[in-house]
Scaffold this motif. Structure first.
Motif, PDB file in Angstrom:
ATOM      1  N   ASN A   3       4.732  15.211  -8.674  1.00 29.67           N
ATOM      2  CA  ASN A   3       5.386  14.915  -9.955  1.00 29.67           C
ATOM      3  C   ASN A   3       4.448  15.156 -11.135  1.00 29.67           C
ATOM      4  O   ASN A   3       4.848  15.728 -12.157  1.00 29.67           O
ATOM      5  CB  ASN A   3       5.878  13.468  -9.979  1.00 29.67           C
ATOM      6  CG  ASN A   3       7.209  13.301  -9.271  1.00 29.67           C
ATOM      7  OD1 ASN A   3       7.941  14.267  -9.110  1.00 29.67           O
ATOM      8  ND2 ASN A   3       7.510  12.094  -8.851  1.00 29.67           N
ATOM      9  N   TYR A   4       3.183  14.715 -10.997  1.00 34.60           N
ATOM     10  CA  TYR A   4       2.211  14.923 -12.065  1.00 34.60           C
ATOM     11  C   TYR A   4       1.988  16.409 -12.311  1.00 34.60           C
ATOM     12  O   TYR A   4       1.946  16.867 -13.465  1.00 34.60           O
ATOM     13  CB  TYR A   4       0.884  14.244 -11.720  1.00 34.60           C
ATOM     14  CG  TYR A   4       0.883  12.752 -11.939  1.00 34.60           C
ATOM     15  CD1 TYR A   4       1.157  12.217 -13.204  1.00 34.60           C
ATOM     16  CD2 TYR A   4       0.599  11.873 -10.908  1.00 34.60           C
ATOM     17  CE1 TYR A   4       1.159  10.845 -13.413  1.00 34.60           C
ATOM     18  CE2 TYR A   4       0.600  10.494 -11.109  1.00 34.60           C
ATOM     19  CZ  TYR A   4       0.882   9.991 -12.361  1.00 34.60           C
ATOM     20  OH  TYR A   4       0.884   8.638 -12.571  1.00 34.60           O
TER      21      TYR A   4
ATOM     22  N   LYS B 205       0.837  -1.187   0.000  1.00 34.48           N
ATOM     23  CA  LYS B 205       0.000   0.000   0.000  1.00 34.48           C
ATOM     24  C   LYS B 205       0.876   1.243   0.000  1.00 34.48           C
ATOM     25  O   LYS B 205       1.884   1.293   0.685  1.00 34.48           O
ATOM     26  CB  LYS B 205      -0.926   0.009   1.217  1.00 34.48           C
ATOM     27  CG  LYS B 205      -1.988  -1.081   1.179  1.00 34.48           C
ATOM     28  CD  LYS B 205      -2.952  -0.930   2.341  1.00 34.48           C
ATOM     29  CE  LYS B 205      -4.059  -1.981   2.265  1.00 34.48           C
ATOM     30  NZ  LYS B 205      -5.017  -1.832   3.401  1.00 34.48           N
ATOM     31  N   GLU B 206       0.442   2.220  -0.746  1.00 35.24           N
ATOM     32  CA  GLU B 206       1.202   3.459  -0.814  1.00 35.24           C
ATOM     33  C   GLU B 206       0.985   4.285   0.439  1.00 35.24           C
ATOM     34  O   GLU B 206      -0.132   4.372   0.966  1.00 35.24           O
ATOM     35  CB  GLU B 206       0.781   4.274  -2.046  1.00 35.24           C
ATOM     36  CG  GLU B 206       1.196   3.670  -3.358  1.00 35.24           C
ATOM     37  CD  GLU B 206       0.848   4.590  -4.512  1.00 35.24           C
ATOM     38  OE1 GLU B 206       1.751   4.883  -5.325  1.00 35.24           O
ATOM     39  OE2 GLU B 206      -0.317   5.025  -4.585  1.00 35.24           O
ATOM     40  N   THR B 207       2.025   4.882   0.914  1.00 34.84           N
ATOM     41  CA  THR B 207       1.914   5.782   2.057  1.00 34.84           C
ATOM     42  C   THR B 207       1.430   7.150   1.577  1.00 34.84           C
ATOM     43  O   THR B 207       1.428   7.457   0.387  1.00 34.84           O
ATOM     44  CB  THR B 207       3.278   5.930   2.754  1.00 34.84           C
ATOM     45  OG1 THR B 207       4.198   6.532   1.833  1.00 34.84           O
ATOM     46  CG2 THR B 207       3.802   4.576   3.193  1.00 34.84           C
ATOM     47  N   PHE B 208       1.011   7.963   2.541  1.00 37.17           N
ATOM     48  CA  PHE B 208       0.548   9.303   2.200  1.00 37.17           C
ATOM     49  C   PHE B 208       1.671  10.110   1.553  1.00 37.17           C
ATOM     50  O   PHE B 208       1.440  10.870   0.613  1.00 37.17           O
ATOM     51  CB  PHE B 208       0.060  10.009   3.470  1.00 37.17           C
ATOM     52  CG  PHE B 208      -0.326  11.438   3.252  1.00 37.17           C
ATOM     53  CD1 PHE B 208      -1.523  11.767   2.653  1.00 37.17           C
ATOM     54  CD2 PHE B 208       0.538  12.467   3.623  1.00 37.17           C
ATOM     55  CE1 PHE B 208      -1.878  13.091   2.428  1.00 37.17           C
ATOM     56  CE2 PHE B 208       0.204  13.787   3.399  1.00 37.17           C
ATOM     57  CZ  PHE B 208      -1.020  14.096   2.804  1.00 37.17           C
TER      58      PHE B 208
ATOM     59  N   SER C   7       4.192   8.993  -0.288  1.00 36.11           N
ATOM     60  CA  SER C   7       4.436   8.563  -1.664  1.00 36.11           C
ATOM     61  C   SER C   7       3.341   9.063  -2.598  1.00 36.11           C
ATOM     62  O   SER C   7       3.617   9.462  -3.737  1.00 36.11           O
ATOM     63  CB  SER C   7       4.528   7.039  -1.742  1.00 36.11           C
ATOM     64  OG  SER C   7       3.304   6.433  -1.362  1.00 36.11           O
ATOM     65  N   LYS C   8       2.094   9.085  -2.114  1.00 35.57           N
ATOM     66  CA  LYS C   8       1.004   9.621  -2.925  1.00 35.57           C
ATOM     67  C   LYS C   8       1.197  11.106  -3.163  1.00 35.57           C
ATOM     68  O   LYS C   8       0.984  11.606  -4.281  1.00 35.57           O
ATOM     69  CB  LYS C   8      -0.334   9.367  -2.241  1.00 35.57           C
ATOM     70  CG  LYS C   8      -0.750   7.907  -2.222  1.00 35.57           C
ATOM     71  CD  LYS C   8      -2.108   7.746  -1.565  1.00 35.57           C
ATOM     72  CE  LYS C   8      -2.554   6.290  -1.558  1.00 35.57           C
ATOM     73  NZ  LYS C   8      -3.875   6.122  -0.896  1.00 35.57           N
ATOM     74  N   LEU C   9       1.605  11.802  -2.119  1.00 26.86           N
ATOM     75  CA  LEU C   9       1.844  13.236  -2.261  1.00 26.86           C
ATOM     76  C   LEU C   9       2.975  13.503  -3.240  1.00 26.86           C
ATOM     77  O   LEU C   9       2.912  14.445  -4.047  1.00 26.86           O
ATOM     78  CB  LEU C   9       2.179  13.838  -0.892  1.00 26.86           C
ATOM     79  CG  LEU C   9       2.374  15.358  -0.842  1.00 26.86           C
ATOM     80  CD1 LEU C   9       1.085  16.069  -1.244  1.00 26.86           C
ATOM     81  CD2 LEU C   9       2.819  15.799   0.548  1.00 26.86           C
TER      82      LEU C   9
ATOM     83  N   ASP D 294       3.795  11.562  -5.797  1.00 24.61           N
ATOM     84  CA  ASP D 294       3.277  11.297  -7.145  1.00 24.61           C
ATOM     85  C   ASP D 294       2.455  12.474  -7.651  1.00 24.61           C
ATOM     86  O   ASP D 294       2.572  12.875  -8.820  1.00 24.61           O
ATOM     87  CB  ASP D 294       2.426  10.030  -7.131  1.00 24.61           C
ATOM     88  CG  ASP D 294       3.258   8.771  -6.928  1.00 24.61           C
ATOM     89  OD1 ASP D 294       4.479   8.831  -7.178  1.00 24.61           O
ATOM     90  OD2 ASP D 294       2.691   7.745  -6.518  1.00 24.61           O
ATOM     91  N   VAL D 295       1.607  13.016  -6.775  1.00 20.50           N
ATOM     92  CA  VAL D 295       0.787  14.166  -7.177  1.00 20.50           C
ATOM     93  C   VAL D 295       1.677  15.350  -7.553  1.00 20.50           C
ATOM     94  O   VAL D 295       1.443  16.038  -8.561  1.00 20.50           O
ATOM     95  CB  VAL D 295      -0.178  14.557  -6.041  1.00 20.50           C
ATOM     96  CG1 VAL D 295      -0.867  15.891  -6.360  1.00 20.50           C
ATOM     97  CG2 VAL D 295      -1.215  13.468  -5.831  1.00 20.50           C
TER      98      VAL D 295
END
Length: 298
Positions: free
Chosen positions: A18-19, A6-9, A11-13, A15-16
């Motif tokens: 980077n996008y 599961k992705e951690t908060f 790692s999600k942040l 990715d966002v």
């Protein structure tokens, strides 16, 4: 500890972020072209106060003015023929030459290939090039646009490397079945080389379309003028073209403010780059694959 898979908060942040960064970067790359496009469609008087996202008082006055010049359609046809025929010849000749370089039975294969590579680093200069083209009888000839670019050392290296990645068993099977050299190339090697062929086609088409030096130095016939050189000349004469822009009315020839030097320049830029941009959508799916596979070995 975070659950595995599961992705951690964080790692999600990441990715966002980077996008968003890539989106901003893409917009920064695309906006200059978009700005030129909407400026060419805007009324010169209204656009002088500034435009941002949309054309101001849209008009096709600049395009009408440029396309009304008699030399543009003929020059566009010459450039299109030059690009299409030159690209087809370059792709075929460079691919066939590259296949020669992969055949072990070819005489002096290594020496010839090294000579091809050396040609990328050695250039005699403008005067020897001019004399050579003139001696070959290519001055004021349409063949000047396609024959000198028929074989390209860089393309040969790309295609040769790609062909070497094709299993040799395919050629061996064809030879057992009685296929000759040219049959193997046309029926097996060339069809399997579509990714690198598309890559070479893109490079060649862009280079041929943008080329104007051969026209400038060696072509004096008006019927053989290319659109790149003509548009370059018009770009330098944008002020004169704008000042001479007139429209026919019942009372005679009157000045019009439908064009300006800036709008003429923007319009010329769009006319120069739009045609070649249509090549990419058809070849994009092959382009990245071809250039990557062609660079793995060497």
């Amino acid at each position: 500890m975070p659950v595995q898979g599961k992705e951690t908060f964080a790692s999600k942040l990441f990715d966002v972020f980077n996008y968003l960064l890539m989106i901003v970067f893409a917009l920064l790359c695309l906006y200059p072209f978009y700005y030129v496009f909407i400026y060419s469609l805007s009324d010169p008087g209204a656009s002088a106060s500034g435009i941002f996202l949309w054309p101001v008082s849209p008009t096709l006055g600049s395009y009408v003015r440029i396309m009304s010049l008699g030399t543009i359609p003929a020059a566009f046809f010459v450039s299109a023929c030059k690009t299409i025929l030159g690209t087809v010849l370059c792709v075929y000749a460079s691919s066939l030459f590259a296949y020669f370089m992969t055949r072990k039975e070819m005489f002096a294969r290594t020496a010839i290939y090294r000579f091809v590579i050396a040609s990328m680093y050695l250039h005699a200069g403008l005067i020897p090039w001019y004399l050579t083209m003139k001696t070959y009888g290519l001055k004021d000839s349409f063949l000047l646009y396609i024959i000198p670019s028929a074989v390209n050392a860089f393309f040969i290296i790309l295609v040769k490397t790609y062909i070497e990645s094709i299993p040799a068993s395919l050629e061996e099977s064809a030879e057992i079945d009685g296929a000759g050299f040219m049959k193997i190339f046309h029926a097996i090697i060339f069809p399997l080389s579509k990714p690198i062929v598309a890559t070479v086609a893109v490079y060649s088409a862009v280079g041929l379309w943008n080329s104007w030096q051969d026209n400038f130095f060696l072509v004096n016939k008006e019927s053989l003028q290319t659109i790149q050189l003509i548009l370059y000349n018009y770009l330098n004469e944008a002020s004169e073209l704008a000042n001479n822009a007139v429209k026919q009315t019942s009372g005679g020839m009157l000045k019009t403010d439908e064009v300006s030097p800036e709008s003429i320049k923007m319009t010329i830029t769009i006319i120069s780059i739009i045609p070649i941009m249509f090549v990419y959508p058809f070849l994009q799916r092959y382009f990245v694959k071809g250039i990557m596979l062609g660079a793995v070995k060497g």
